[in-house]
Structure formats: structure tokens, C-alpha cells
Design an enzyme around this catalytic site. Structure first.
Site, PDB file in Angstrom:
ATOM      1  N   PHE A 166       0.848  -1.188   0.000  1.00  0.00           N
ATOM      2  CA  PHE A 166       0.000   0.000   0.000  1.00  0.00           C
ATOM      3  C   PHE A 166       0.881   1.235   0.000  1.00  0.00           C
ATOM      4  O   PHE A 166       2.069   1.163   0.353  1.00  0.00           O
ATOM      5  CB  PHE A 166      -0.927  -0.005   1.225  1.00  0.00           C
TER       6      PHE A 166
ATOM      7  N   GLN B 220      -8.429  14.404   3.467  1.00  0.00           N
ATOM      8  CA  GLN B 220      -7.626  13.673   2.487  1.00  0.00           C
ATOM      9  C   GLN B 220      -8.296  13.581   1.121  1.00  0.00           C
ATOM     10  O   GLN B 220      -9.447  13.158   1.020  1.00  0.00           O
ATOM     11  CB  GLN B 220      -7.357  12.261   2.997  1.00  0.00           C
TER      12      GLN B 220
ATOM     13  N   HIS C  19      -8.171  11.483  -2.191  1.00  0.00           N
ATOM     14  CA  HIS C  19      -7.653  10.238  -2.747  1.00  0.00           C
ATOM     15  C   HIS C  19      -7.421  10.479  -4.234  1.00  0.00           C
ATOM     16  O   HIS C  19      -8.296  11.002  -4.918  1.00  0.00           O
ATOM     17  CB  HIS C  19      -8.662   9.100  -2.542  1.00  0.00           C
TER      18      HIS C  19
ATOM     19  N   LEU D 211     -14.581   5.315  -5.582  1.00  0.00           N
ATOM     20  CA  LEU D 211     -13.158   5.049  -5.389  1.00  0.00           C
ATOM     21  C   LEU D 211     -12.619   3.879  -6.203  1.00  0.00           C
ATOM     22  O   LEU D 211     -13.257   2.830  -6.292  1.00  0.00           O
ATOM     23  CB  LEU D 211     -12.906   4.742  -3.906  1.00  0.00           C
TER      24      LEU D 211
ATOM     25  N   GLU E  83      -6.412   2.133  -3.708  1.00  0.00           N
ATOM     26  CA  GLU E  83      -4.961   2.214  -3.812  1.00  0.00           C
ATOM     27  C   GLU E  83      -4.354   0.841  -4.093  1.00  0.00           C
ATOM     28  O   GLU E  83      -3.246   0.740  -4.622  1.00  0.00           O
ATOM     29  CB  GLU E  83      -4.440   2.724  -2.459  1.00  0.00           C
TER      30      GLU E  83
ATOM     31  N   ARG F 272      -0.854   9.484  -0.464  1.00  0.00           N
ATOM     32  CA  ARG F 272      -1.971  10.067  -1.210  1.00  0.00           C
ATOM     33  C   ARG F 272      -1.864  11.560  -1.402  1.00  0.00           C
ATOM     34  O   ARG F 272      -2.211  12.086  -2.463  1.00  0.00           O
ATOM     35  CB  ARG F 272      -3.271   9.768  -0.461  1.00  0.00           C
TER      36      ARG F 272
ATOM     37  N   HIS G 291     -11.878  11.981   0.458  1.00  0.00           N
ATOM     38  CA  HIS G 291     -11.950  10.578   0.847  1.00  0.00           C
ATOM     39  C   HIS G 291     -12.030  10.365   2.352  1.00  0.00           C
ATOM     40  O   HIS G 291     -12.793   9.540   2.828  1.00  0.00           O
ATOM     41  CB  HIS G 291     -10.709   9.884   0.301  1.00  0.00           C
TER      42      HIS G 291
ATOM     43  N   ARG H 126      -3.385  10.529   6.445  1.00  0.00           N
ATOM     44  CA  ARG H 126      -3.507   9.127   6.833  1.00  0.00           C
ATOM     45  C   ARG H 126      -2.941   8.225   5.744  1.00  0.00           C
ATOM     46  O   ARG H 126      -3.169   8.454   4.561  1.00  0.00           O
ATOM     47  CB  ARG H 126      -4.982   8.773   7.027  1.00  0.00           C
TER      48      ARG H 126
ATOM     49  N   ASN I 226      -4.489   2.193   7.152  1.00  0.00           N
ATOM     50  CA  ASN I 226      -4.382   2.449   8.592  1.00  0.00           C
ATOM     51  C   ASN I 226      -5.735   2.713   9.249  1.00  0.00           C
ATOM     52  O   ASN I 226      -5.861   2.603  10.461  1.00  0.00           O
ATOM     53  CB  ASN I 226      -3.469   3.649   8.866  1.00  0.00           C
TER      54      ASN I 226
HETATM   55  C1  LIG Z   1     -14.552   4.060  -0.499  1.00  0.00           C
HETATM   56  C2  LIG Z   1     -13.691   3.941   0.721  1.00  0.00           C
HETATM   57  C3  LIG Z   1     -12.657   3.014   0.761  1.00  0.00           C
HETATM   58  C4  LIG Z   1     -11.850   2.894   1.881  1.00  0.00           C
HETATM   59  N1  LIG Z   1     -10.851   1.965   1.876  1.00  0.00           N
HETATM   60  C5  LIG Z   1     -10.073   1.834   2.978  1.00  0.00           C
HETATM   61  C6  LIG Z   1      -9.032   0.855   3.021  1.00  0.00           C
HETATM   62  O1  LIG Z   1      -8.835   0.100   2.074  1.00  0.00           O
HETATM   63  N2  LIG Z   1      -8.279   0.766   4.124  1.00  0.00           N
HETATM   64  C7  LIG Z   1      -8.487   1.576   5.209  1.00  0.00           C
HETATM   65  O2  LIG Z   1      -7.782   1.449   6.190  1.00  0.00           O
HETATM   66  N3  LIG Z   1      -9.469   2.498   5.201  1.00  0.00           N
HETATM   67  C8  LIG Z   1     -10.267   2.652   4.117  1.00  0.00           C
HETATM   68  N4  LIG Z   1     -11.258   3.592   4.116  1.00  0.00           N
HETATM   69  C9  LIG Z   1     -11.543   4.341   5.339  1.00  0.00           C
HETATM   70  C10 LIG Z   1     -12.352   3.507   6.321  1.00  0.00           C
HETATM   71  O3  LIG Z   1     -13.191   2.642   5.619  1.00  0.00           O
HETATM   72  C11 LIG Z   1     -13.198   4.365   7.239  1.00  0.00           C
HETATM   73  O4  LIG Z   1     -12.408   5.361   7.813  1.00  0.00           O
HETATM   74  C12 LIG Z   1     -13.803   3.548   8.352  1.00  0.00           C
HETATM   75  O5  LIG Z   1     -14.482   2.444   7.834  1.00  0.00           O
HETATM   76  C13 LIG Z   1     -14.722   4.355   9.238  1.00  0.00           C
HETATM   77  O6  LIG Z   1     -15.373   3.495  10.139  1.00  0.00           O
HETATM   78  P1  LIG Z   1     -16.291   4.049  11.311  1.00  0.00           P
HETATM   79  O7  LIG Z   1     -16.849   2.880  12.016  1.00  0.00           O
HETATM   80  O8  LIG Z   1     -15.529   5.029  12.116  1.00  0.00           O
HETATM   81  O9  LIG Z   1     -17.450   4.835  10.560  1.00  0.00           O
HETATM   82  P2  LIG Z   1     -18.608   4.307   9.588  1.00  0.00           P
HETATM   83  O10 LIG Z   1     -18.388   2.953   9.086  1.00  0.00           O
HETATM   84  O11 LIG Z   1     -18.818   5.400   8.609  1.00  0.00           O
HETATM   85  O12 LIG Z   1     -19.856   4.203  10.542  1.00  0.00           O
HETATM   86  C14 LIG Z   1     -20.513   5.322  11.064  1.00  0.00           C
HETATM   87  C15 LIG Z   1     -21.733   4.849  11.800  1.00  0.00           C
HETATM   88  O13 LIG Z   1     -22.328   5.948  12.489  1.00  0.00           O
HETATM   89  C16 LIG Z   1     -23.710   5.939  12.279  1.00  0.00           C
HETATM   90  N5  LIG Z   1     -24.189   7.314  12.434  1.00  0.00           N
HETATM   91  C17 LIG Z   1     -23.651   8.437  11.909  1.00  0.00           C
HETATM   92  N6  LIG Z   1     -24.390   9.499  12.269  1.00  0.00           N
HETATM   93  C18 LIG Z   1     -25.410   9.030  13.036  1.00  0.00           C
HETATM   94  C19 LIG Z   1     -26.514   9.638  13.701  1.00  0.00           C
HETATM   95  N7  LIG Z   1     -26.751  10.942  13.646  1.00  0.00           N
HETATM   96  N8  LIG Z   1     -27.358   8.842  14.381  1.00  0.00           N
HETATM   97  C20 LIG Z   1     -27.164   7.501  14.431  1.00  0.00           C
HETATM   98  N9  LIG Z   1     -26.135   6.887  13.821  1.00  0.00           N
HETATM   99  C21 LIG Z   1     -25.275   7.645  13.141  1.00  0.00           C
HETATM  100  C22 LIG Z   1     -23.882   5.364  10.895  1.00  0.00           C
HETATM  101  O14 LIG Z   1     -25.172   4.848  10.745  1.00  0.00           O
HETATM  102  C23 LIG Z   1     -22.826   4.284  10.915  1.00  0.00           C
HETATM  103  O15 LIG Z   1     -23.342   3.131  11.537  1.00  0.00           O
HETATM  104  C24 LIG Z   1     -12.068   3.731   2.991  1.00  0.00           C
HETATM  105  C25 LIG Z   1     -13.094   4.664   2.961  1.00  0.00           C
HETATM  106  C26 LIG Z   1     -13.897   4.787   1.842  1.00  0.00           C
HETATM  107  C27 LIG Z   1     -14.948   5.823   1.823  1.00  0.00           C
END
Ligand SMILES: Cc1cc2nc3c(=O)[nH]c(=O)nc-3n(C[C@H](O)[C@H](O)[C@H](O)COP(=O)(O)OP(=O)(O)OC[C@H]3O[C@@H](n4cnc5c(N)ncnc54)[C@H](O)[C@@H]3O)c2cc1C
Ligand code: SF4
Ligand code: FES
Lengths: 597, 251
Positions: free
Chosen positions: A117, A231, A233, A243, A246, A286, A354, A389, A393
Site C-alpha cells: 500500500f 484527504q 484520494h 473510489l 490504492e 496520497r 476521501h 492518513r 491504517n
Molecule cells: C470508499 C472507501 C474506501 C476505503 N478503503 C479503505 C481501506 O482500504 N483501508 C483503510 O484502512 N481504510 C479505508 N477507508 C476508510 C475507512 O473505511 C473508514 O475510515 C472507516 O471504515 C470508518 O469506520 P467508522 O466505524 O468510524 O465509521 P462508519 O463505518 O462510517 O460508521 C458510522 C456509523 O455511524 C452511524 N451514524 C452516523 N451518524 C449518526 C446519527 N446521527 N445517528 C445515528 N447513527 C449515526 C452510521 O449509521 C454508521 O453506523 C475507505 C473509505 C472509503 C470511503
């Protein structure tokens, strides 16, 4: 108003929230967990993560390397105590997911396979083809079903925290299906609401990634930290912003300009070689690659399309078989959405927003300055990612700190009592009235969809890959205007059942607040670092004045108040951030220097 | 920007339980680009024409499973179905069949979620393992045994396609049965016996009448019909095994 009592309430059921819920349940099955999410857990945006998650497994890799990659990649804005804890726990957490059934890709001997990566010295990215986040999320969701103490509130939308006696004591939520409000009284609350990429127009984020938790914590006096670092991407689908992971480059993909030239060699990332080499060329970080694309555009070496200037992501030389095996989702996206066969044509791509590096200020142990409130995952600004980031990670951030938040919140909840609900309920009722007031109010003129569009455009103009004071100021002014216009909102839909016109309006309220913090934090940082790059006399990193975290405080009905805070440096002194051959040279020098003293 | 003069008519099923006695179709005229999905068309309606239209969506990239709906009578993901394929004809959009309508294009999915929860969709370890022992070894061939069935995004298109589920919603249905098979077929898992109580029943694999339309509509090539078929064989064998093996011996 209905009241539900929980020892720990968790807002968000993505990777972070689910991991936290399981940690509470495992810490003490007698603790009741309320797990709130505005969508069914498996719809959370963790589902969209493609490439994979970092954890040291190879013999020639080490925690020190992962630490150095992360801190250097973050342009030394990382809190190094946090990074140290982080790298030490990644592999363990990924193994835990393996035990829970995550279908990680394997080597022929049955061990975990890892891929390269960007910005990583040694391959350490665990992957499940190119749907790693999808598999992590479903594994966590399905595993969470084992624990009877986890009570899910699926499709409940959080409208506010309840803070009393200087301590966070619960949340108020709307049941989407009925529009009814419930007060969840809790001894501890964990924010796990994800990022805020939707403050920009073109982005890789789902529609739900609207910074809700950040705005809610902020309104209650918790500072938002380092939000100027958003960030870009480099490889997103023109128009929609979807997306192309990477991992495309980790597997050996090239980036070409309109002349078919691997332009990254002109931006300190070379020399160009045929085989991918860690931290060189397409495996640079990135921020640097997105910036290089910006420069190519200025030099007229990009390709014009109806959706703006693009470069080419060339995967042709990898061959259809490998693409179908390692990057099936990418294949599908190119074929279905763009009518392109990536085994035979290059894919047009451009940078898109991103990831949100900053967020709710949280310490290493995930506690925020507001007692009883914890934050983890993308919504948190715990200092692990610094100014940029590294790919792969974040998927480990969410499980390492999601678990820790669960453990810490469980501990806190056991050390405290439910307070008298009367005062809390009065507050909760006030929240309810405000929330409902947004719908019942008449005479408004503004549509939230219009405000959202204007915000996204303005953010792109002022807070893009390169920034100037004049443009950032214009964005700050615009956001001030939108804040005023938001008061004059008209929500068209007046019904109770599944009224997502109403929820959309609430989300735009959150977005506007977060956008304002991003823009003002950016305007105030008079240097260039990581994802924050200026063109107006502050082109260099300025450690003397800005080796500091931004803390943005809510001032009520106005722009944020900005303060600064020292970065925790333990063992890596800020150095030159270089990649490619220049990076190897810089590392040699650092080693020499370390050897001498 | 590309040519924006092209428009398409989208007929959308409307039903707001607080005000509509029964569902009806409402027609919107939507200007669109060639790369627009049906979801983008609906978003245009929501943002610019009629803020009261409700539907679920999030990822826009066919992975979160939110946006399943009937598009010209077929269960499809709105974000992976493109308007240009229907133009110049109009197109008709409705909520997923076989589920109660909550409002407009939103259906009640409780039944699916409860079923998913009921089949123990998690590893019940064959041999417990400590974290310090590292990962379970699993060869690519062993992974292949269940990989396909682990790709289900819970979009429920297969439920809308399944005539059996339409007749009797007690039937566990394709997606969840595929998930059951996913765990049963995982080399790390030893929970098959516990899960197959349901698997064996009329609501389980035997409920399926082998129409296989489920696999046809599945956007992720999960092939639930195949998972079910494998288990009909498996569950027949288990059934006879009960007579030859002493109770509780092996799973
Ligand atoms: C397309 C894409 C590809 C990625 N690929 C990678 C990768 O390959 N490797 C890597 O390390 N990272 C990657 N990332 C980043 C990583 O996926 C995210 O940073 C991470 O999954 C975030 O997880 P989270 O649980 O913090 O938030 P999320 O999974 O976004 O979850 C947020 C939660 O909060 C809830 N929520 C939000 N607001 C409210 C509200 N007002 N009331 C009730 N519930 C609420 C939502 O319903 C959801 O359940 C990627 C991101 C994207 C967008
Ligand atoms: S099996 Fe396919 S159609 Fe059925 S829910 Fe899963 S992904 Fe959707
Ligand atoms: S919006 Fe996620 S599957 Fe269509």
C-alpha cells in the site's frame, strides 16, 4: 417520551461501533449496551472500504517500521504515544477478526496474505480481495449477534447528547420508521459516527457520512481537532467520485498523464521502474500523488472530460485474470459504471475527497474532554493519522480504538451511577421540541438540498488540494452566509413515517458546522503540511510555529474559536518527508544522525 | 458538462401511510446524463422536484445493499442500474416485492434481519484458538469453499425474486440460507450441527422449490440457489446419518 436505560450507549454501528459494542459485552456481559445507528449496521460506510488493513506480519517487517511510516506519512503531526499503542495492537485485532471468520485472502500455505500500500515500507496490508471493509463489517455485525447484552437501535437517528452535571449522560434519538423520539439514558456514551467527507461535493463517501457526531460533540463544548486535514484520494471516478482503491497501484497499476507518461517521477517519487516498489512512484502517499495530479493539470498534461481533468489509471499490464482475482470490485465498477474493460483500457481518474483525518478530540484512551463521552474511529481526532492518513491504517484504527473505547466506557460506566432522570428528561424534551420544531416551523424559504450543494462547491473552491488565504476566506464567508440561511429552512415533508427530508435537514445542519470548522482551521494554519497545502507564501512546513494540533471550539452562533496544542513527540524527531530515491537518502541520513548521538 | 437536454420519465410508487389510502404511481420528468444511475435520478427528484419522496441509499457503489427496488418489474439495485438503458422509454420504480411497504420505496426489513439473526451467523469454532496462537490456517482452496457465499450484501433482491417467500414468508429464504451455508462450509467452523436444526426444516433448505430466479437477480454472484442445493444434498445425508450414528457422536 420513551426512556431506555443503558450502561453504555454507542452512536454508530460501523466497524468502530460494532467493535466497541463487542468489547463492552466481553468486558462484562451484565452491562447493557444500546447500539444506535441511523442505518442498519451493515449499511455503514465501513462497507465501502476496498483495499485492506495494516498489521505487521512479515519477518522482515517491524512495529518500528509501521510506526515510522505512520508518523512520517502524517508529516509529524501524529501523537507518537498514540501511534505506538496503535501499531502494537493492529495485528492482534486483525487476528481477532480472523478468528471471528473474516475471509482474509491467504497464501498457498494457509497463512494470511499481505499486499503493498502507499507510503508503507514493507507489505503489511491484510486484504479480503478488494472488499476488505465489507467483509470486516459483516463479520463484526454477524459476530455481534452472539451477544445478548447488545440491544440494537437500527435506523435510529441521533439528534443530540444529553449533558448534565458536566457529564454526558445519554442521547436523544429519532426512530426513522415512526418519527418518535426516545431518550437513551446512559452512564457512558461512545461516538462512532464516522467521517465528514460529505462537506465536499465530489467524494468517495456514502450519503450518510455527514459528520453528525462531530457536530454534536462540538455543540457541547468538545473541541474538534485538526479538521483542516481532509484527504484527497488520487484515483476516483470522475463525476460520482467513487473510489478505485490504492490496491490497484499496490498490485502494480500505473498513473499516466495524457502523453502516457508516468508523471510521478517528476515530483520527487521516482525513479520509475516496471515493478512496484514500496514508497516509490505510484506507491507514494496520497497527498503527494493528488498534488502531483493538480500540477499536471496546471501544466496542461491531463485529459479533459465532461467531468473535469483526469489522468489514467492503467491496469492493463496486470491482465484480466489477476484483476478478476485481486480487484474484482474495481473490475465491476469500471465495467458497470464507466463501460470500460480495465484489462484493455486505462481508467480515467481524478482526486476526490476521501477521509477526515481530524475529528472529535480524544486522548489515547479514547476519552474526550467531556466526562462520560468517548470517541473512536473516523469521527475521532486522536492524533493517530496526523496531517495525512496512510491507506490501510483506518480499517485498523477503527478496530483497535473501537475496542479500546468499549473497554474504557465499560470501566467508566461501572464507576458511576445513573443520576435522577427527571432533570435529564427535561433536557431530552427540549431536544425533542427543537428537533420537531424544524419540521413544524412554517414560513421558511430555504431548501436544505440547495444549501448542501452550495456548501460542497464552496468547500471545493476554498479548501481543495491547494489553498490560498483569499479563497479560504471566501469559503469562510460563504459558510457564514449558509449558517444564517439555515435558520430560514423550510422542510417540505411534514409527516412522521420515514421522513428523510427532515433527517436530511438535520444532516445539513451538522455538515455546515463541520465545514465551518474545516475552513477556519485551514485559514488559520499558516504553513503547508500533509493534506494542507498553501500557495500564498506558506508553502513550507513550519515546525517552529505549527508543529501543533488545531483545536476548534464552538462559540455558539458563529465561527469557531481556534486554539493550538502541542504534538506528542516521543521518539521520532520531525524530519524531511521524502519518498522514492530521495526518501531512501533521507532515511540513511536519519540513521547516521541517530548513530552519532 | 455533458448534454443535459435529454430527459426521462420515471414513474415512482408513492405511499405515505399517514395520508394515502393506497399506493399510486407518480410520474416525474428527470433530465439526466448518460452515466446516471436510477439512484441518481431519484436523488434528482428528491433534491429538485419533490422532497417528500422517501427511499434508502448510501454507498452509491453496489456494496451497502440499501437501494434494492423493483425497476420495471425486476428486483435491482438502483445505484447499479442505469437510466440510459431505459431511455427513450419511461421506467417504473417500486418497492421490493414480498415485503410490507413502510413508505414509498422503503420496505419493512425486520423479517429478513430476524431470520439472519436466527441462524447463528458467526463462527462456532471447531477448535478454539487463542489470539497468541495467531490465525487459523486456511488454504486458498478451503477459502474457496465458502468465499462466494460470504459476498452477500443483504440487499434482499433474491427475496423479492423468490416465489416461495412470496407465498409463505416463514421460508428462511435464499440470502439467509446462503449465509448459513457460508458458515457451515468454513473450515474454521464446527457449528453445522447447531445450525442444521433450522436448515433441515420446511422453513429451511427444503422450503425451496428450485426456481433459481434468486441467483439470477443477485448482484453479487452469491448464487444462493447453489448454496441451497448443496445443502439439500447435505441435509438429506444428515437426515439418514441420524439413523446410523449414535446421538451426539461427532458433528
Ligand atoms: C470508499 C472507501 C474506501 C476505503 N478503503 C479503505 C481501506 O482500504 N483501508 C483503510 O484502512 N481504510 C479505508 N477507508 C476508510 C475507512 O473505511 C473508514 O475510515 C472507516 O471504515 C470508518 O469506520 P467508522 O466505524 O468510524 O465509521 P462508519 O463505518 O462510517 O460508521 C458510522 C456509523 O455511524 C452511524 N451514524 C452516523 N451518524 C449518526 C446519527 N446521527 N445517528 C445515528 N447513527 C449515526 C452510521 O449509521 C454508521 O453506523 C475507505 C473509505 C472509503 C470511503
Ligand atoms: S444473496 Fe445476492 S440477492 Fe440475495 S441478499 Fe445476498 S447479495 Fe442480495
Ligand atoms: S446505494 Fe449502496 S447498494 Fe446502492
Amino acid at each position: 417520551m420513551e426512556v431506555f436505560k443503558a450502561d453504555v450507549a454507542i452512536v454508530g454501528a460501523g466497524g468502530t461501533g460494532l467493535r466497541a459494542a463487542i468489547a463492552v459485552a466481553e468486558a462484562d456481559p451484565s452491562l447493557k449496551v444500546a447500539l444506535v445507528s441511523k442505518v442498519y449496521p451493515m449499511r455503514s460506510h465501513t462497507v465501502a472500504a476496498e483495499g485492506g488493513a495494516a498489521g505487521v506480519v512479515q519477518d522482515h517487517d517491524s512495529l518500528e517500521y509501521h510506526f515510522n511510516d505512520t508518523v512520517g506519512g502524517g508529516d509529524w503531526l501524529c501523537d507518537q504515544d498514540v501511534v505506538e499503542y496503535f501499531v502494537a495492537h493492529c495485528t492482534e485485532e486483525l487476528t481477532q477478526l480472523e478468528h471471528w471468520g473474516c475471509p482474509w485472502s491467504r497464501k498457498p500455505d494457509g497463512h494470511i496474505n499481505v499486499r503493498a500500500f502507499g507510503g508503507m515500507k514493507i507489505e503489511r496490508t491484510w486484504f479480503a480481495a478488494d472488499t476488505s471493509g465489507f467483509h470486516m463489517l459483516h463479520t463484526l455485525f454477524q459476530t455481534s449477534i452472539k451477544y445478548p447484552s447488545i440491544k440494537r437501535f437500527d435506523e435510529y437517528f441521533c439528534v443530540d447528547l444529553v449533558v448534565e452535571d458536566g457529564r454526558c449522560q445519554g442521547v436523544v434519538v429519532i426512530e426513522v420508521a415512526t418519527g418518535r423520539l426516545t431518550f437513551i439514558q446512559a452512564k457512558a456514551v461512545i461516538m462512532a459516527t464516522g467521517g465528514a467527507g460529505r462537506v465536499f461535493r465530489e467524494n468517495t463517501n456514502g450519503g450518510i457520512v455527514t459528520g453528525d457526531g462531530m457536530a454534536l460533540a462540538y455543540r457541547h463544548g468538545v473541541p474538534l481537532r485538526d479538521l483542516e486535514f481532509m484527504q484527497y484520494h488520487p484515483t476516483c471516478m470522475p463525476g460520482t467520485g467513487l473510489l478505485f482503491t490504492e490496491a490497484c497501484r499496490g498490485e502494480g497499476g500505473f498513473l499516466l498523464n495524457k502523453d502516457g507518461y508516468r508523471f510521478l517521477q517528476d515530483y520527487g517519487l521516482g525513479p520509475a521502474e516496471d515493478k512496484p516498489r514500496n514508497k516509490y512512484m505510484e506507491l507514494g502517499p496520497r497527498d503527494r500523488i493528488s498534488q502531483a495530479i493538480w500540477h499536471e493539470e496546471k501544466k496542461g498534461r491531463t485529459i479533459s472530460t465532461p467531468y473535469g481533468e483526469v489522468v489514467h489509471l492503467d491496469l492493463r499490464h496486470l491482465g484480466e485474470r489477476k484483476l478478476r482475482e485481486r480487484l474484482p470490485l474495481i473490475y465491476e465498477l469500471a465495467e458497470e459504471y464507466m463501460d470500460i474493460d480495465p484489462a484493455h483500457s486505462p481508467i480515467p481518474v481524478r482526486p476526490g475527497i476521501h477521509y477526515t483525518m481530524g475529528g472529535i478530540y480524544a486522548k489515547l484512551n479514547t476519552e474526550t474532554p467531556l466526562p462520560g463521552l468517548y470517541a473512536a474511529g473516523e469521527c475521532a481526532g486522536n492524533g493517530v493519522h496526523g496531517a495525512n492518513r496512510l491507506g490501510s491504517n483506518s480499517l485498523v484504527d477503527i478496530i483497535v480504538f473501537g475496542k479500546l473505547a468499549g473497554v474504557e466506557a465499560a470501566k467508566f460506566s461501572k464507576s458511576t451511577q445513573f443520576s435522577n432522570p427527571a432533570a435529564l428528561e427535561t433536557q431530552a424534551k427540549a431536544v425533542q421540541e427543537r428537533a420537531i420544531g424544524l419540521v413544524t416551523k412554517t414560513g421558511g424559504k430555504e431548501k436544505h438540498s440547495v444549501l448542501r450543494r452550495e456548501m460542497g462547491k464552496s468547500m471545493e473552491n476554498g479548501c481543495g488540494i491547494y489553498r490560498t488565504a483569499a479563497e479560504m476566506q471566501a469559503t469562510c464567508d460563504k459558510l457564514g452566509e449558509l449558517r444564517e440561511r439555515y435558520k430560514n429552512l423550510d422542510v417540505e415533508d411534514k409527516s412522521n413515517v420515514w421522513n428523510n427530508d427532515w433527517l436530511g435537514a438535520l444532516e445539513v445542519g451538522y455538515l455546515l458546522q463541520v465545514a465551518e470548522v474545516v475552513a477556519h482551521s485551514a485559514l488559520n494554519r499558516k504553513e503547508s503540511r500533509g493534506a494542507h497545502q498553501r500557495l500564498d507564501g506558506y508553502e513550507q512546513r513550519d515546525d517552529a510555529n505549527y508543529l501543533k494540533h488545531t483545536l476548534a471550539y464552538c462559540t455558539g452562533d458563529g465561527p469557531p474559536r481556534i486554539e493550538y496544542q502541542d504534538v506528542v513527540i516521543t521518539k521520532s524527531k520531525p524530519g524531511t518527508r521524502a519518498y522514492g530515491a530521495a526518501g531512501d537518502k533521507a532515511e540513511q541520513e536519519r540513521k547516521k544522525e541517530a548513530g552519532h548521538g | 458538462m455533458a448534454d443535459t437536454t435529454k430527459t426521462i420519465e420515471i414513474e415512482v410508487l408513492r405511499y405515505r401511510p399517514e395520508q394515502d389510502k393506497e399506493p399510486f404511481f407518480q410520474t416525474y420528468t428527470v433530465p439526466f446524463e448518460d452515466d446516471w444511475s436510477v439512484l441518481q435520478g431519484l436523488q434528482y427528484i428528491k433534491d429538485d422536484l419533490d422532497g417528500t419522496l422517501s427511499f434508502r441509499w448510501s454507498c452509491r457503489m453496489a456494496i451497502c445493499g440499501s437501494c434494492g427496488m423493483m425497476i420495471d418489474g425486476k428486483p435491482r439495485l438502483a445505484c447499479r442500474t442505469f437510466l440510459r438503458h431505459y431511455h427513450p422509454n419511461k421506467l417504473r420504480v417500486g418497492p421490493l416485492e414480498h415485503f410490507p411497504i413502510e413508505r414509498d420505496l422503503v420496505v419493512v426489513v425486520e423479517d429478513f434481519i430476524r431470520k439472519l439473526e436466527s441462524i447463528k451467523p458467526y463462527i462456532i469454532p471447531k477448535e478454539p484458538r487463542k489470539l497468541e496462537q495467531g490465525e487459523y490456517l486456511q488454504t486458498p482452496a478451503q477459502l474457496e469453499q465458502f468465499r462466494q457465499f460470504s459476498g452477500c450484501i443483504n440487499c434482499m433482491l433474491c427475496y423479492a425474486a423468490c416465489p416461495q417467500y412470496g407465498l409463505d414468508s416463514k421460508f428462511t429464504g435464499p440470502g439467509v440460507l446462503a449465509l448459513m451455508h457460508r458458515y457451515n462450509a468454513d473450515s474454521r467452523d464446527g457449528g453445522r450441527g447447531e445450525r442444521m436444526a433450522l436448515g433441515h426444516s420446511e422453513e429451511g433448505f427444503w422450503g425451496c422449490t428450485a426456481v433459481t430466479y434468486c441467483s439470477e437477480v443477485c448482484p453479487k454472484d452469491v448464487d444462493p440457489a447453489n448454496a441451497i442445493n448443496q445443502n439439500k444434498m447435505g441435509s438429506a445425508i444428515d437426515y439418514f446419518l441420524r439413523f446410523v450414528a449414535p446421538r451426539g457422536a461427532g458433528k
